[in-house]
Design a protein around this motif. Structure first.
Motif, PDB file in Angstrom:
ATOM      1  N   TYR A  96     -15.960  -4.718   1.810  1.00 39.38           N
ATOM      2  CA  TYR A  96     -14.251  -4.509   0.678  1.00 39.38           C
ATOM      3  C   TYR A  96     -13.367  -4.302   1.470  1.00 39.38           C
ATOM      4  CZ  TYR A  96     -16.646  -0.371  -0.253  1.00 39.38           C
ATOM      5  OH  TYR A  96     -16.971   1.229  -0.242  1.00 39.38           O
ATOM      6  N   ALA A  97     -13.188  -5.066   0.929  1.00 39.37           N
ATOM      7  CA  ALA A  97     -10.720  -3.732   0.847  1.00 39.37           C
ATOM      8  C   ALA A  97     -10.951  -2.908   1.153  1.00 39.37           C
ATOM      9  CB  ALA A  97     -10.205  -4.706  -0.141  1.00 39.37           C
ATOM     10  N   PRO A  98     -10.938  -2.076   2.008  1.00 38.86           N
ATOM     11  CA  PRO A  98     -11.101   0.055   1.765  1.00 38.86           C
ATOM     12  C   PRO A  98     -10.078   0.645   1.108  1.00 38.86           C
ATOM     13  CG  PRO A  98     -10.879  -0.909   4.277  1.00 38.86           C
ATOM     14  CD  PRO A  98     -10.807  -2.245   3.647  1.00 38.86           C
ATOM     15  N   ILE A  99     -10.097   1.488   0.663  1.00 44.33           N
ATOM     16  CA  ILE A  99     -10.071   2.214  -1.038  1.00 44.33           C
ATOM     17  C   ILE A  99      -9.210   3.951   0.157  1.00 44.33           C
ATOM     18  CG2 ILE A  99      -9.050   2.717  -2.777  1.00 44.33           C
ATOM     19  CD1 ILE A  99     -11.126   0.384  -3.542  1.00 44.33           C
ATOM     20  N   VAL A 100      -8.606   3.798   0.156  1.00 40.35           N
ATOM     21  CA  VAL A 100      -7.875   4.995   0.771  1.00 40.35           C
ATOM     22  C   VAL A 100      -6.699   5.711  -0.187  1.00 40.35           C
ATOM     23  CG1 VAL A 100      -7.689   6.776   2.915  1.00 40.35           C
ATOM     24  CG2 VAL A 100      -8.629   4.863   3.267  1.00 40.35           C
ATOM     25  N   GLY A 101      -7.431   6.206  -1.291  1.00 46.09           N
ATOM     26  CA  GLY A 101      -5.873   6.648  -2.599  1.00 46.09           C
ATOM     27  C   GLY A 101      -5.848   7.994  -2.266  1.00 46.09           C
ATOM     28  N   SER A 102      -4.870   8.433  -1.766  1.00 43.98           N
ATOM     29  CA  SER A 102      -4.400  10.138  -2.149  1.00 43.98           C
ATOM     30  C   SER A 102      -3.263  10.623  -2.857  1.00 43.98           C
ATOM     31  CB  SER A 102      -3.533  10.270  -0.548  1.00 43.98           C
ATOM     32  OG  SER A 102      -3.266   9.916  -0.553  1.00 43.98           O
ATOM     33  N   GLY A 103      -3.299  11.522  -3.558  1.00 42.93           N
ATOM     34  CA  GLY A 103      -2.683  12.213  -4.727  1.00 42.93           C
ATOM     35  C   GLY A 103      -2.762  11.164  -5.739  1.00 42.93           C
ATOM     36  N   PRO A 104      -1.216  11.019  -6.184  1.00 45.33           N
ATOM     37  CA  PRO A 104      -1.010   9.396  -7.488  1.00 45.33           C
ATOM     38  C   PRO A 104      -2.073   8.588  -7.254  1.00 45.33           C
ATOM     39  CG  PRO A 104       0.857   9.574  -5.785  1.00 45.33           C
ATOM     40  CD  PRO A 104       0.216  10.684  -5.182  1.00 45.33           C
ATOM     41  N   ASN A 105      -2.062   7.998  -5.965  1.00 50.98           N
ATOM     42  CA  ASN A 105      -2.732   6.741  -5.973  1.00 50.98           C
ATOM     43  C   ASN A 105      -4.534   7.364  -5.740  1.00 50.98           C
ATOM     44  OD1 ASN A 105      -0.381   5.735  -4.707  1.00 50.98           O
ATOM     45  ND2 ASN A 105      -0.810   6.007  -2.301  1.00 50.98           N
ATOM     46  N   SER A 106      -4.500   8.433  -5.868  1.00 50.15           N
ATOM     47  CA  SER A 106      -5.894   8.114  -6.360  1.00 50.15           C
ATOM     48  C   SER A 106      -6.356   7.998  -7.891  1.00 50.15           C
ATOM     49  CB  SER A 106      -6.923  10.160  -5.736  1.00 50.15           C
ATOM     50  OG  SER A 106      -6.066  10.487  -6.347  1.00 50.15           O
TER      51      SER A 106
END
Length: 455
Positions: free
Chosen positions: A261-271
């Motif tokens: 699946y499309a990789p998700i790397v979410g930091s700070g507000p993106n988490s």
């Protein structure tokens, strides 16, 4: 200089990955699946179509999941017809229905004619004239695609009532076109499908054979290696996309053909965004970063999520939220009962739902900044089945049972605090009904996460 070295590493990894051919379950297992589907058709016939060739230079080819489950065939443009054995039937007096001779079970793979010009771009394919094609595919019969209308017409001539009982993939444009053509040929006003063939296939796909579990395990092991590589890349000043690229490179080096699946790397507000996938932000000290990334090994997927502190150490509040999510995952896993537990319950009212158990755990053990229970911030279901698709189809009101593979993935998303935490493992229900965590080797405890980031 570092960027050039990183790009070269990626290219080398991709070239190494091309040496991995698809593993497969044993050929007889595909035949068993087709025969099992035939038993569910009540005398009707199934017609399925392979995925068409993808657009060159843009998307790699991936076979239709149901088609692959029944065939193990990974080339475009094919079709399958499955005809259950039926007993003889007498003519029905006073109706237009004639009699029917007994008919044996048949399974036919239809292959398109080879196109030498296209093969210069895509590589050689097989067709019905290829020597040994029946042994290679494992089908009883292999015919040219041009014979498909004629075969359906012969079925209609032998039993006009049976040709009305055609099971196809509901949204397949090829199936709709073929059924329309066949109806016109037979002089019928329409030839509607009696059922969506994906429904009986869904039930079959939900229960994994040992060979399937082994492929999911290989996908998971490669994904664990990728997650560990990603953890060691995390630090302030690194772009999210860099971590995603490192993980993709590692999973392909370990034998995966693609991310599942499309990789998700979410930091700070993106988490705090569940399926954030832009991966464009530069990570900052004090952030948590949610990495939801796994690979597909020989058409079978894995699905893993871990949450890390960008600075290498969780703050007290981040650790508190992390431990709540981990506790919820463990509470759900501990409560599982094969044949009784369900996965998701959006209303959190079913006591046998793993979703409800995790929700209640979080509500009982955590508060937000305003003193309110944290369950309101668990905004997605706790899991899904995993197999040929990362979200294998299933009716989630039905209980989970032996042989199934699914995720348990509680999460909390607190935009007001810029904290998002999700922990996701893939579990297999063994023959004894006990859960086996296929992601057991990847760190779970907060202190172990911090240690893994330093290695």
């Amino acid at each position: 200089m570092k960027i050039r070295i990183w790009i070269a590493t990626i290219l080398l990894t991709l070239s190494c990955a091309s040496s991995f051919a698809l593993d497969s379950v044993p050929k007889p297992e595909y035949h068993q699946r087709r025969a099992a589907l035939a038993e569910k058709l009540h005398g009707g016939i199934a017609v399925l179509f392979a995925a068409e060739e993808s657009v060159l230079d843009f998307m790699p080819y991936r076979q239709d999941s149901d088609f692959y489950y029944l065939s193990g065939w990974n080339e475009p443009g094919a079709a399958i017809v499955i005809l259950p054995a039926v007993d003889a039937a007498p003519e029905t007096p006073g109706t237009a229905l004639g009699g029917r001779a007994a008919q044996p079970y048949r399974e036919i793979l239809f292959l398109p004619t080879r196109n030498p010009r296209t093969e210069k771009y895509t590589g050689p394919k097989m067709d019905a004239a290829t020597p040994g094609v029946a042994a290679t595919t494992g089908f009883d019969e292999v015919l040219p695609m041009t014979e498909l209308p004629a075969v359906l017409n012969k079925i209609a001539q032998a039993d006009r009532n049976r040709i009305r009982d055609v099971w196809t993939e509901k949204d397949s444009p090829q199936a709709k076109a073929l059924l329309g053509f066949t109806a016109a040929t037979l002089g019928l006003s329409d030839l509607e499908s009696a059922g969506d063939v994906s429904q009986p296939i869904m039930t079959l796909r939900a229960f994994k054979s040992p060979a399937e579990v082994e492929l999911i395990r290989k996908a998971t092991d490669a994904s664990i290696a990728a997650q560990l590589a990603g953890m060691r890349t995390i630090m302030p000043g690194v772009r999210e996309r860099t971590v995603a690229g490192v993980e993709i490179a590692k999973m392909m080096q370990e034998g995966c053909e693609r991310p599942s699946y499309a990789p998700i790397v979410g930091s700070g507000p993106n988490s705090t965004t569940l399926h954030y996938s832009d991966n464009s932000r530069i990570m900052k000290s004090g952030d948590t970063v949610v990495i939801d990334e796994a690979g597909e090994y020989s058409m079978y997927a894995s699905d893993i999520t871990r949450t890390m502190p960008v600075s290498g150490h969780f703050t007290a509040r981040q650790r508190e939220i992390y431990n709540l999510v981990l506790g919820a995952q463990r509470a759900a896993a501990a409560a599982f009962v094969a044949g009784k537990s369900t996965i998701n319950d959006p209303q959190h009212k079913r006591p046998d739902s793993l979703d409800t158990i995790a929700f209640n755990y979080i509500n009982e053990h955590g508060k937000d900044l305003h003193g309110q229970p944290l369950g309101q911030y668990m905004v997605h279901g706790i899991g899904h089945l995993v197999g040929i698709d990362v979200h294998d189809p299933w009716e989630y009101s039905r209980p989970l049972d032996k042989g199934m593979v699914f995720t348990i993935e509680p999460g909390l998303y607190l935009p007001e605090e810029n904290i998002g935490v999700r922990i996701e493992d893939v579990f297999y229900v063994g023959p004894d009904g006990k859960l086996i965590d296929l992601v057991e080797k990847l760190p779970h405890e907060a202190t172990d996460i911090e240690a893994a980031m330093k290695k």
